[in-house]
Design a protein around this motif. Structure first.
Motif, mmCIF file in Angstrom:
data_model
loop_
_atom_site.group_PDB
_atom_site.id
_atom_site.type_symbol
_atom_site.label_atom_id
_atom_site.label_comp_id
_atom_site.label_asym_id
_atom_site.label_seq_id
_atom_site.Cartn_x
_atom_site.Cartn_y
_atom_site.Cartn_z
ATOM 1 N N ASP A 133 -6.946 -6.893 -4.741
ATOM 2 C CA ASP A 133 -6.867 -7.048 -3.288
ATOM 3 C C ASP A 133 -7.317 -8.426 -2.818
ATOM 4 O OD1 ASP A 133 -5.966 -4.461 -3.106
ATOM 5 O OD2 ASP A 133 -7.960 -3.618 -2.753
ATOM 6 N N GLU B 196 1.812 -7.811 2.950
ATOM 7 C CA GLU B 196 0.740 -7.242 2.127
ATOM 8 C C GLU B 196 -0.620 -7.777 2.569
ATOM 9 O OE1 GLU B 196 1.361 -7.465 -2.138
ATOM 10 O OE2 GLU B 196 3.533 -7.608 -1.845
ATOM 11 N N LEU C 91 -4.032 -5.765 4.250
ATOM 12 C CA LEU C 91 -5.411 -5.839 3.753
ATOM 13 C C LEU C 91 -6.356 -6.416 4.799
ATOM 14 C CD1 LEU C 91 -4.667 -7.226 0.174
ATOM 15 C CD2 LEU C 91 -5.600 -4.960 0.704
#
Length: 687
Positions: free
Chosen positions: A333, A360, A364
């Protein structure tokens, strides 16, 4: 009975002094003087704790001896027991208000705490006892220096140093005054004298090393720092030595010190940056890979190490991709890892995959600025209305006023692409109204300039002077970008935090010339006098002005005829639109587009008057078709000035195409009506 002790102390024979003092104390335990001499012997022997115990024994016998309390304070200071030392000094002063050493030490303590008012107060009290004492001057000088008056501090401390050239306190203060004035050579000489009496003072030697470095003597500084490394082989000192060796150009000597520092401090960014530079100079990618892989094995969650590891691979090649894969395996991550992966995709032409990574990232970390901007850019190409909705959502969620303003500026551009021109204009106007109280007011412009003095002949061998100006929205800054090269005479400091202090920087100068309050010769003399501080020593300058008024010709025509004025314009309606949408270097305030248009029209009328009447040597450069073409911009500016300039790689973000103002004819009708007459005078169509 004290003579054997005193004799040993005079000779520096600590062991003899201790033996004699212990014998005196044993013979007469109630003798405070014997205990005091024992304390002195212990201090000479380097045993501060034993010296403090002996002083306490003396004080137990004579608690009202103010000088003993001062001595005790000195020992406590040596052990950095500042509060206890302060209490001892207060007791000494309470017992004897004329205890001069106590006031001096209190002043030094106050300086150490940063309490300038207390230091000043104590210095005044000490000055009543010994008004000419150099240590009083040392405190006064340091207080003055800390308050920002380096000139007066230097005068005070220089006088004190003449009175007491060997006083360490005065010399130390004088050294710092020299530093504040930028007199590094004098400061170095002062602290080197201090080192003669304190050769083991590592901090003092480190200060000397830094002063040598600041004078550009990097090799000498590195050699001197190496002696510090012998006594203090700490990672921090190894890094300093390595950095100095790099500055000296001795990369091979820098590498061992930097690698030793890195081994001990792999998370230290400064060490890592210096080490990367050393590897770059030696082109030793293999050593970089080996060293960084070893560090990553122990610290796999350190993003800075992964970034550094990428530097050791060819950009966006297979090796870089493999490093990013390892990075993402260690930190699935990690946003920096995802950003690196997106960069590799972009380099390979895989734009769609890089765009997917932006989504993406925001999953996060919602609101991540770079990723959000990329997503908005994608939407602007495919779904402009969705881009508008996304920016509005970001505005609603943002808590930072500055971020909200930037987003509103972006919203206007998204609305422009979506075709909602009225809403775009309103969004931009709102941004400018919001920051009006944080920006400079629009410069006043004179309405009439009266009869101009004759233009004097060009002086022989006069240095070249070029004055550059363009109103907000003219994109005059792109001329600046074209000439902002190493060694260029262009000066952009009028737009910096430290602009020149000359009349051309002041509001009101033009009106003062008309009123006779300001003499034209004086204006030009003041402008010339400020040139050396701007690092112009031969009189040749390319001076980018903040504002222009034709009334300045009352000074320039008779007193600076060698100057050339370069004026940048575009279609005034496009200029206003650009000012609204993109801002300008001048950062002038206005409450509405109409207010901005009224001022811009007046400024452009002055340009049109100067150009039509040819009141001063000038070039009028129309930038309409040049602002997004670096080569064309460089060619046009070069032709106007009869010179050549290499084209910069870029001129900045792409602007609206010439004539884009017409799409805003309805929402900005009132503002454009104010600009149309001068647009026609400058050669642009009415509609």
């Amino acid at each position: 009975m004290y003579e054997p002790i005193l004799d040993a102390l005079r000779r520096g024979a600590a062991a003899e002094a201790l033996s004699a003092a212990r014998a005196a104390v044993a013979a007469n335990p109630q003798d405070a003087t014997a205990h005091r001499l024992l304390a002195t012997a212990h201090r000479m022997d380097g045993d501060r704790d034993a010296a403090l115990a002996a002083v306490d024994a003396a004080l137990a016998l004579t608690p009202d001896d103010a000088s003993l309390h001062v001595e005790r304070a000195g020992l406590l200071l040596g052990g950095r027991q500042l509060d206890d030392a302060q209490a001892a000094l207060a007791q000494a002063v309470g017992l004897d208000p004329n205890q001069f050493p106590a006031y001096v030490i209190q002043g030094q303590l106050a300086l150490a705490r940063g309490d300038l008012a207390e230091a000043d107060r104590v210095a005044k009290l000490a000055g009543r006892i010994a008004p000419e004492h150099p240590q009083v001057a040392a405190i006064e000088g340091m207080v003055t220096l800390r308050r920002g008056d380096a000139d007066r501090a230097l005068a005070i401390l220089s006088h004190a140093a003449q009175q007491a050239p060997d006083d360490a306190t005065v010399r130390n203060a004088l050294g710092f005054a020299y530093i504040a004035k930028g007199h590094f050579a004098f400061a170095e000489q002062t602290f080197r004298k201090q080192l003669e009496t304190q050769p083991e003072a590592a901090a003092l030697r480190g200060l000397v090393v830094d002063l040598v470095r600041r004078q550009g003597r990097y090799a000498e500084a590195a050699d001197e720092a190496a002696t510090l490394l012998e006594g203090n082989p700490s990672p921090g000192m190894q890094r300093i030595v390595g950095e100095l060796e790099l500055q000296a150009g001795r990369t091979e000597r820098a590498l061992p010190a930097l690698k030793a520092a890195f081994a001990a401090m792999p998370r230290d960014r400064r060490t890592l940056e210096a080490l990367l530079e050393a590897w770059r100079r030696t082109n030793d990618a293999e050593d970089a890979r080996t060293t960084l892989d070893a560090a990553l094995a122990a610290h796999p969650l350190e993003d800075a190490l992964w970034r550094a590891r990428l530097v050791a691979e060819p950009f966006a090649g297979e090796g870089a991709l493999a490093v990013v894969e390892r990075w993402m395996e260690a930190q699935p991550d990690s946003i920096p890892a995802l950003q690196a992966r997106a960069t590799i995709h972009d380099a390979a032409g895989e734009t769609e995959r890089a765009d997917e990574i932006a989504y993406e990232i925001v999953a996060l970390q919602p609101g991540h600025s770079q990723a959000e901007l990329r997503i908005i850019d994608v939407l602007l190409r495919t779904q402009p209305d969705a881009a508008v909705a996304r920016v509005r959502d970001l505005i609603e969620r943002s808590q930072d006023p500055e971020a909200r303003r930037m987003l509103k500026q972006l919203l206007g551009r998204c609305l422009d692409v979506a075709g909602d021109f009225a809403a775009a204009a309103a969004s931009w106007a709102e941004v400018h109204a919001d920051v009006a109280d944080q920006r400079l007011p629009l410069p006043p412009l004179t309405a009439a300039i009266g009869e101009l003095p004759p233009l004097q002949p060009l002086p022989e061998n006069a240095p070249g002077v070029l004055l550059l100006w363009g109103p907000p929205g003219s994109l005059v800054e792109r001329i600046g970008i074209t000439f902002d090269l190493p060694g260029s005479q262009l000066r952009t400091d009028r737009y910096s935090m430290r602009p020149p202090a000359d009349p051309l920087q002041r509001y009101g100068t033009a009106q003062e010339l008309l009123d006779g309050r300001l003499d034209g010769q004086f204006l030009v003399n003041q402008w010339r006098a400020a040139l050396p501080a701007r690092e112009v020593h031969d009189g040749q300058i390319f001076d980018w002005l903040v504002t222009w008024d034709n009334a300045l010709l009352h000074a320039l025509r008779p007193h600076l005829p060698e100057a050339m004025l370069l004026l940048a314009v575009r279609d005034p309606r496009d200029m206003l639109l650009s000012w609204l949408a993109f801002g300008s270097p001048q950062r002038f305030a206005f409450e509405s587009p109409t207010v901005a248009a009224r001022w811009l029209a007046a400024a452009l009328v002055q340009i049109a008057d100067l150009h039509e009447h040819d009141w001063f040597p000038h070039r009028l450069l129309k930038l309409d078709d040049l602002v997004d073409d670096p080569a064309a911009m460089a060619a046009a500016v070069g032709a106007a000035l009869d010179t050549t300039a290499p084209a910069p790689a870029t001129l900045g973000p792409v602007q609206f195409a010439p004539g884009h103002w017409r799409t805003y004819a309805a929402p900005l009708a009132e503002a454009f009506a104010l600009l149309t007459p001068v647009a026609v005078r400058l050669g642009y169509p009415e509609n």
